[in-house]
Design a protein around this motif. Structure first.
Motif, PDB file in Angstrom:
ATOM      1  N   MET A 145     -19.980 -10.579   1.467  1.00  0.00           N
ATOM      2  CA  MET A 145     -18.710 -11.254   1.702  1.00  0.00           C
ATOM      3  C   MET A 145     -18.262 -10.972   3.122  1.00  0.00           C
ATOM      4  O   MET A 145     -18.217  -9.817   3.555  1.00  0.00           O
ATOM      5  CB  MET A 145     -17.641 -10.772   0.722  1.00  0.00           C
ATOM      6  CG  MET A 145     -16.343 -11.585   0.828  1.00  0.00           C
ATOM      7  SD  MET A 145     -14.848 -10.594   0.884  1.00  0.00           S
ATOM      8  CE  MET A 145     -14.983  -9.808   2.461  1.00  0.00           C
TER       9      MET A 145
ATOM     10  N   HIS B 166     -20.448 -15.149   0.928  1.00  0.00           N
ATOM     11  CA  HIS B 166     -19.115 -15.380   0.386  1.00  0.00           C
ATOM     12  C   HIS B 166     -18.141 -15.352   1.563  1.00  0.00           C
ATOM     13  O   HIS B 166     -17.985 -14.328   2.221  1.00  0.00           O
ATOM     14  CB  HIS B 166     -18.838 -14.290  -0.644  1.00  0.00           C
ATOM     15  CG  HIS B 166     -17.421 -14.190  -1.127  1.00  0.00           C
ATOM     16  ND1 HIS B 166     -17.020 -13.237  -2.036  1.00  0.00           N
ATOM     17  CD2 HIS B 166     -16.290 -14.887  -0.836  1.00  0.00           C
ATOM     18  CE1 HIS B 166     -15.733 -13.351  -2.284  1.00  0.00           C
ATOM     19  NE2 HIS B 166     -15.259 -14.348  -1.546  1.00  0.00           N
TER      20      HIS B 166
ATOM     21  N   VAL C  14     -20.330 -19.363  -0.783  1.00  0.00           N
ATOM     22  CA  VAL C  14     -19.269 -19.357  -1.789  1.00  0.00           C
ATOM     23  C   VAL C  14     -17.935 -19.306  -1.059  1.00  0.00           C
ATOM     24  O   VAL C  14     -17.616 -18.305  -0.398  1.00  0.00           O
ATOM     25  CB  VAL C  14     -19.411 -18.151  -2.736  1.00  0.00           C
ATOM     26  CG1 VAL C  14     -18.237 -18.090  -3.708  1.00  0.00           C
ATOM     27  CG2 VAL C  14     -20.739 -18.216  -3.491  1.00  0.00           C
TER      28      VAL C  14
ATOM     29  N   GLU D 121     -13.862 -18.956  -0.603  1.00  0.00           N
ATOM     30  CA  GLU D 121     -12.740 -18.328  -1.303  1.00  0.00           C
ATOM     31  C   GLU D 121     -11.424 -18.821  -0.726  1.00  0.00           C
ATOM     32  O   GLU D 121     -11.174 -18.718   0.478  1.00  0.00           O
ATOM     33  CB  GLU D 121     -12.793 -16.807  -1.191  1.00  0.00           C
ATOM     34  CG  GLU D 121     -11.619 -16.135  -1.922  1.00  0.00           C
ATOM     35  CD  GLU D 121     -11.576 -14.630  -1.762  1.00  0.00           C
ATOM     36  OE1 GLU D 121     -10.580 -14.012  -2.205  1.00  0.00           O
ATOM     37  OE2 GLU D 121     -12.533 -14.051  -1.195  1.00  0.00           O
TER      38      GLU D 121
ATOM     39  N   SER E 262     -23.437 -24.851  -3.875  1.00  0.00           N
ATOM     40  CA  SER E 262     -22.311 -23.929  -4.045  1.00  0.00           C
ATOM     41  C   SER E 262     -21.645 -24.167  -5.395  1.00  0.00           C
ATOM     42  O   SER E 262     -20.544 -24.726  -5.480  1.00  0.00           O
ATOM     43  CB  SER E 262     -21.291 -24.115  -2.918  1.00  0.00           C
ATOM     44  OG  SER E 262     -21.849 -23.844  -1.665  1.00  0.00           O
TER      45      SER E 262
ATOM     46  N   HIS F  31     -14.540 -19.320  -5.373  1.00  0.00           N
ATOM     47  CA  HIS F  31     -13.808 -18.066  -5.533  1.00  0.00           C
ATOM     48  C   HIS F  31     -12.319 -18.327  -5.313  1.00  0.00           C
ATOM     49  O   HIS F  31     -11.931 -18.961  -4.330  1.00  0.00           O
ATOM     50  CB  HIS F  31     -14.312 -17.032  -4.522  1.00  0.00           C
ATOM     51  CG  HIS F  31     -14.151 -15.619  -4.949  1.00  0.00           C
ATOM     52  ND1 HIS F  31     -12.919 -15.005  -5.077  1.00  0.00           N
ATOM     53  CD2 HIS F  31     -15.069 -14.674  -5.294  1.00  0.00           C
ATOM     54  CE1 HIS F  31     -13.093 -13.747  -5.466  1.00  0.00           C
ATOM     55  NE2 HIS F  31     -14.390 -13.517  -5.608  1.00  0.00           N
TER      56      HIS F  31
ATOM     57  N   SER G 207     -15.939 -10.793  -9.777  1.00  0.00           N
ATOM     58  CA  SER G 207     -16.382  -9.898  -8.702  1.00  0.00           C
ATOM     59  C   SER G 207     -15.727  -8.546  -8.939  1.00  0.00           C
ATOM     60  O   SER G 207     -14.514  -8.400  -8.788  1.00  0.00           O
ATOM     61  CB  SER G 207     -15.951 -10.435  -7.325  1.00  0.00           C
ATOM     62  OG  SER G 207     -16.488 -11.711  -7.073  1.00  0.00           O
TER      63      SER G 207
ATOM     64  N   GLN H 295     -22.972  -7.739  -4.155  1.00  0.00           N
ATOM     65  CA  GLN H 295     -22.739  -8.115  -2.769  1.00  0.00           C
ATOM     66  C   GLN H 295     -22.006  -6.981  -2.057  1.00  0.00           C
ATOM     67  O   GLN H 295     -21.280  -6.197  -2.664  1.00  0.00           O
ATOM     68  CB  GLN H 295     -21.965  -9.424  -2.645  1.00  0.00           C
ATOM     69  CG  GLN H 295     -20.525  -9.378  -3.089  1.00  0.00           C
ATOM     70  CD  GLN H 295     -19.848 -10.743  -3.009  1.00  0.00           C
ATOM     71  OE1 GLN H 295     -20.461 -11.784  -3.195  1.00  0.00           O
ATOM     72  NE2 GLN H 295     -18.551 -10.737  -2.733  1.00  0.00           N
TER      73      GLN H 295
END
Length: 547
Positions: A146, A175, A243, A245, A312, A316, A385, A458
């Motif tokens: 991330m 992410h 991903v 967010e 994807s 998130h 997560s 991650q």
């Protein structure tokens, strides 16, 4: 050899003369291998000077490098598995899938040595490979990092560079933390003030939030929608999923500064708010209204167009660290709690998340959020997560939800790498390279039935005190190499992690990082320009120690 991550099986011979490449090697790219062939010509070609022309059909078997897809490999090595064979006729790379073949190409580049990672050939370089074979495949399907681009913006070229660095370590998820109190980083055409206002702050605190120092230079930036399309396509070519967010309902001050009606206007003068210039968790959260839901549905509608489901599938929504003081003080929020029949302010937060869980599922997407989203219940397809230790992940997996393990205590790469005084803006726990190497994503408390819900793990990179690419590099590397081995390498049940062997292989891998231009932390500690003397970190005097 110094391969990282450690392959499942490698038999490389030292008793035979290596295969030596001539000045103009030929490539035979079989059906379905065009993506890896293009990558080899571009990346390996830049370092070696090779053009890698396609072999003539009648001479395909004589090509120096041969690319093949062989789905049969998947039976033993998994869908991302691969095999490399090297003998006197050259090297053959076979993948169970296009992704597996691409990971084989990354291993080939490592086998050629550190200089194969450069952008131009060095004079007099001769290229060769040892005879033998490598068979490999990953332990987990989710091997991610991330990157927080909200606290400190990373320009598009830096994101593309990090995609390459992830791919070089066989990591396959990026992410992107795109929104927070300190900045909104993605263009939303129907709400232009999100970037016109929300992408910029007048200054930034220099150091931890207890520091008295400020950087008075305005900070900001955002990705246009075409930038995002480019990032997603670039990542897909390298078999990396992105991903996105968008954080709700907390961590939203930048959005409220752009559109004050999103906030709790009956208790706060939201029109006076700006994008937050400090670190921590802002008290300014979204109002629990239908208008706010419609606003964010519009945001997510544009987001889904930019992140196609085939590359994807997860979106998130954050869902973490949402202060409740404004909702407790707001008559409108209290009335909303009564209307919805939810359990107080915590129930209101769960209502936000459940709404977008249902909304995304109806559009073929899967919601994922930080482990706070477990409070109040989730739809069956939602994933978690787990950042506040292992507990959230254990609870989620036990309830049948898929989990990505990213516990702060183990894999937050903003945390300090040593306890010496030279560490730049030291934050949080001491987590050395060896600590990260010993991280285990599947806790022993999980039953075999629950353990299958651990998609992978991650490493998280929060950028409050990482003001530029060099600082990000320092915090991330070489620890990301250790993390990559944790999530890729499938060890025999009888064997533990071989720290001494990894450390020995890291000597060669550091040369690759140097060739790639990564400003990594040296084994002996930070270099002079990597330090930040006099800038307070955390913990500081008067704060309880973090252990």
């Amino acid at each position: 050899m110094d391969l990282i991550p450690l392959p499942r099986n490698a038999a490389l011979r030292e008793d035979a003369a290596p295969y030596a490449f001539g000045p103009e090697p030929v490539l035979d790219a079989g059906p379905g291998t065009g993506g890896t062939a293009r990558w080899l010509r571009r990346e390996l070609g830049a370092a070696t000077g090779w053009g890698l022309p396609q072999a003539r059909p009648e001479a395909a078997g004589e090509a120096d490098i041969r690319l093949r897809l062989d789905p049969r490999l998947g039976a033993d090595l998994g869908p991302e598995g691969y095999r490399i064979g090297i003998d006197g006729s050259g090297v053959e790379l076979a993948g169970a899938s296009a992704a597996g073949l691409f990971w084989a190409a990354q291993t080939l580049r490592q086998l050629l040595g550190a200089d194969a990672h450069r952008k131009a050939p060095l004079p007099g370089r001769v290229w060769s490979l040892p005879h033998g074979s490598v068979e490999d495949g990953p332990r987990f399907g989710w091997r991610g990092m991330m990157l927080d681009v909200a606290r400190h913006f990373m320009p598009k070229d830096g994101v593309l560079r990090y995609i390459d660095l992830l791919a070089a370590h066989k990591l396959n998820v990026l992410h992107l933390h795109l929104t927070d109190d300190q900045g909104w980083r993605i263009e939303i055409k129907r709400h232009p003030r999100l970037t016109e206002v929300g992408a910029w702050r007048p200054r930034s605190r220099w150091g931890h939030r207890a520091s008295p120092l400020w950087n008075e230079t305005p900070h900001g930036g955002f990705y246009t929608q075409d930038d995002i399309r480019e990032i997603v396509a670039y990542a897909a070519e390298r078999h990396v999923r992105v991903v996105p967010e968008i954080d709700v309902p907390g961590h939203s001050q930048a959005a409220i500064a752009a559109y004050p009606e999103l906030g709790n206007t009956d208790v706060v003068d939201t029109a006076a708010l700006g994008v937050w210039d400090d670190w921590g968790v802002s008290e300014n959260v979204l109002a629990p209204t239908e208008d706010v839901l419609r606003f964010y549905e519009g945001v997510f509608e544009e987001l889904l167009e930019l992140f196609p489901v085939e590359v994807s599938p997860f979106v998130h929504v954050g869902g973490d660290e949402c202060p409740k003081a404004q909702w407790r003080a707001s008559a409108a929020a209290q009335e909303r709690i009564r209307e919805l029949g939810v359990a107080g302010e915590d129930g209101l937060q769960s209502w936000f998340i459940r709404h977008f869980d249902t909304w995304l599922a109806a559009r073929g997407r899967r919601l994922i959020g930080w482990d706070e989203i477990l409070e109040g219940g989730l739809a069956p397809g939602a994933a978690v997560s787990s950042w506040r230790g292992y507990a959230g992940g254990i609870a989620a997996a036990g309830a049948g939800h898929d989990v990505v393990m990213c516990p702060e205590q183990q894999v937050y790469l903003d945390h300090r790498q040593a306890d010496g005084p030279d560490e730049p803006v030291p934050i949080g726990y001491v987590r050395s390279l060896e600590d990260v190497y010993r991280f285990e994503p599947v806790p022993p408390q999980l039953s075999p039935e629950a353990a299958v819900h651990v998609l992978g793990a991650q490493a998280n990179v929060w950028t409050e005190v990482m003001e530029n690419q060099g600082r990000v590099d320092y915090q991330v590397f070489p620890r990301l190499a250790a993390f990559a081995e944790v999530v890729w390498s499938r060890l025999p049940e009888s064997a533990g992690r071989d720290w001494d062997g990894f450390e020995e292989r890291m000597a060669g891998h550091r040369a690759r990082l140097d060739a790639l231009g990564v400003d990594h932390r040296p084994p002996g500690g930070p270099l002079p320009w990597q330090r930040r003397p006099g800038v307070l970190g955390r913990p500081i005097d008067g704060e309880p120690p973090i252990v």
